[in-house]
Design a protein around this motif. Structure first.
Motif, PDB file in Angstrom:
ATOM      1  N   VAL A  10       0.873  -1.180   0.000  1.00  3.95           N
ATOM      2  CA  VAL A  10       0.000   0.000   0.000  1.00  3.95           C
ATOM      3  C   VAL A  10       0.909   1.228   0.000  1.00  3.95           C
ATOM      4  N   TYR A  96      -1.463  -1.108  -4.156  1.00  5.83           N
ATOM      5  CA  TYR A  96      -2.551  -0.128  -4.128  1.00  5.83           C
ATOM      6  C   TYR A  96      -1.892   1.243  -3.979  1.00  5.83           C
ATOM      7  N   ILE A 117      -3.113  -0.818  -8.720  1.00  2.00           N
ATOM      8  CA  ILE A 117      -4.455  -0.252  -8.662  1.00  2.00           C
ATOM      9  C   ILE A 117      -4.384   1.112  -7.993  1.00  2.00           C
ATOM     10  N   GLY A 118      -4.958   2.125  -8.643  1.00  2.00           N
ATOM     11  CA  GLY A 118      -4.908   3.455  -8.052  1.00  2.00           C
ATOM     12  C   GLY A 118      -5.769   4.446  -8.799  1.00  2.00           C
ATOM     13  N   VAL A 147     -11.081   2.461  -4.069  1.00  4.16           N
ATOM     14  CA  VAL A 147     -10.002   1.685  -4.681  1.00  4.16           C
ATOM     15  C   VAL A 147     -10.183   0.202  -4.375  1.00  4.16           C
ATOM     16  N   LEU A 148     -10.560  -0.110  -3.144  1.00  2.00           N
ATOM     17  CA  LEU A 148     -10.811  -1.511  -2.792  1.00  2.00           C
ATOM     18  C   LEU A 148     -11.994  -2.074  -3.567  1.00  2.00           C
ATOM     19  N   ASP A 151     -11.354  -3.149  -6.941  1.00  2.00           N
ATOM     20  CA  ASP A 151     -10.593  -4.399  -7.019  1.00  2.00           C
ATOM     21  C   ASP A 151     -11.397  -5.589  -6.507  1.00  2.00           C
TER      22      ASP A 151
END
Length: 348
Positions: A10, A96, A117-118, A147-148, A151
């Motif tokens: 993260v 992330y 992922i961002g 963001v979570l 995903d």
């Protein structure tokens, strides 16, 4: 053959408040990945505020700059290449990227992390494997949780929390008992400084609040912050024009960031301008009266149902400090002393 647990990074370095606001994200990420190795890239100073977080296995400290007044450490600075090499060696499966800068996504890309992922900001979308829309109308906590969700991770909760070591709490409690003539008095933390001076409420108005708390509410006022913040409180006292029944206790520079967390928890209320300290208070469930000027309180306000966030009816706010103020900071001067007193009456 048993599958190796996933390694997740993260990325959210810099700024105390922003770092604290990742806690709901981290908790939900851990719930969805109980066996994964979850590491976090943080700044060396602001990262301390959550370094007891049980949802993170390892904290990595990203330390490249001396620019921010509250972010400097005494450690030798490393360059960008150093961190690329470090992250490559750790062989993360997924990153992330909660920081919105181009450089943070570029770091994950150069480190060869397969899934990235961002937020699709600063023209960096091509560096990510999954782009997430950044919604300026949402609170930053909700943006992180977006963001979570993007995903495929279900959001379970969104509350703030923090963790204080018993020895940190004991040190602060013993110090206060030794310094305060009446330990049983209501304690109010007055926080008049911010990482950006353009977020600060006028000092003469803070002086009126100190007078009100000490003389009308019978409270013990406490100041906290870095050693350099003491000058602000000395300036506030130059505006005080009545004898105070209880003298404020100036603790600027007395405690570490972790110990300041314990101090905030031991206070009954914090009255302050827009800063990371209001997020610290929310994380330990200390009620907040927050004074918000150029920044949008709906996005950056202290998180919690019982907090009172004060703003002025000003057509040019929130400007997010993206342009030079032409209205003499009317967004702050428009918040009068009586509004803060009224909030104190309701909350103290």
């Amino acid at each position: 053959m048993l599958k190796t647990p996933e390694k997740i990074l993260v990325i959210r370095y810099r700024f105390i408040g922003d770092t604290l606001l990742t806690v709901p994200f981290l908790r939900n990420l851990r719930k969805a990945n109980p066996k994964a190795q979850i590491d976090m890239l943080v700044a060396p100073v602001s990262g301390e505020i959550i370094d007891k977080c049980p949802y993170v296995d390892n904290f990595l400290y990203f330390d490249t700059t001396r620019k921010h007044r509250y972010e400097n450490s005494n450690q030798e600075k490393k360059n960008f290449r150093y961190y690329v090499k470090l992250l490559r060696e750790k062989k993360y499966d997924k990153a992330y990227v909660l920081k919105r800068s181009f450089s943070s996504a570029f770091l994950a890309f150069c480190a060869g992390i397969p899934e990235r992922i961002g937020f699709d900001t600063e023209c960096r979308g091509f560096l990510l494997t999954k782009r997430v829309k950044y919604d300026n109308s949402k609170h930053e906590i909700d943006c992180f949780l977006d963001v979570l969700k993007a995903d495929g991770v279900k959001e379970c909760d969104d509350y703030l929390e923090n963790w204080i070591e018993p020895e940190e709490e004991a040190k602060v409690r013993d110090y206060l008992k030794a310094k305060l003539p009446d330990f049983g008095k209501k304690r109010v933390l007055v926080h008049a400084t911010s990482g950006n001076h353009n977020k600060e409420w006028p000092k003469d108005r803070f002086a009126r609040i100190v007078e009100y708390l000490a003389n009308e509410k019978g409270a013990q006022v406490i100041y906290a912050g870095t050693k350099n913040d003491s000058a602000t409180y000395e300036s506030i006292h130059s505006f005080i024009n009545q004898e105070l029944k209880t003298q404020p206790l100036n603790l600027c520079g007395e405690f570490s960031l972790r110990e300041s967390l314990a101090l905030t928890k031991m206070c009954d209320l914090i009255v302050g301008c827009d800063s990371g300290n209001l997020h610290i208070a929310s994380s330990v469930k200390t009620p907040v009266i927050g004074i918000y000027g150029p920044m949008d309180e709906k996005k950056w306000g202290a998180w919690g149902e019982n907090n009172k966030l004060l703003t002025a009816d000003c057509s040019c706010r929130p400007c997010a400090l993206k342009k030079k103020c032409k209205n003499e900071h009317a967004c702050l001067s428009g918040i009068d002393v009586e509004a803060v007193k009224s909030a104190i009456d309701k909350m103290l």
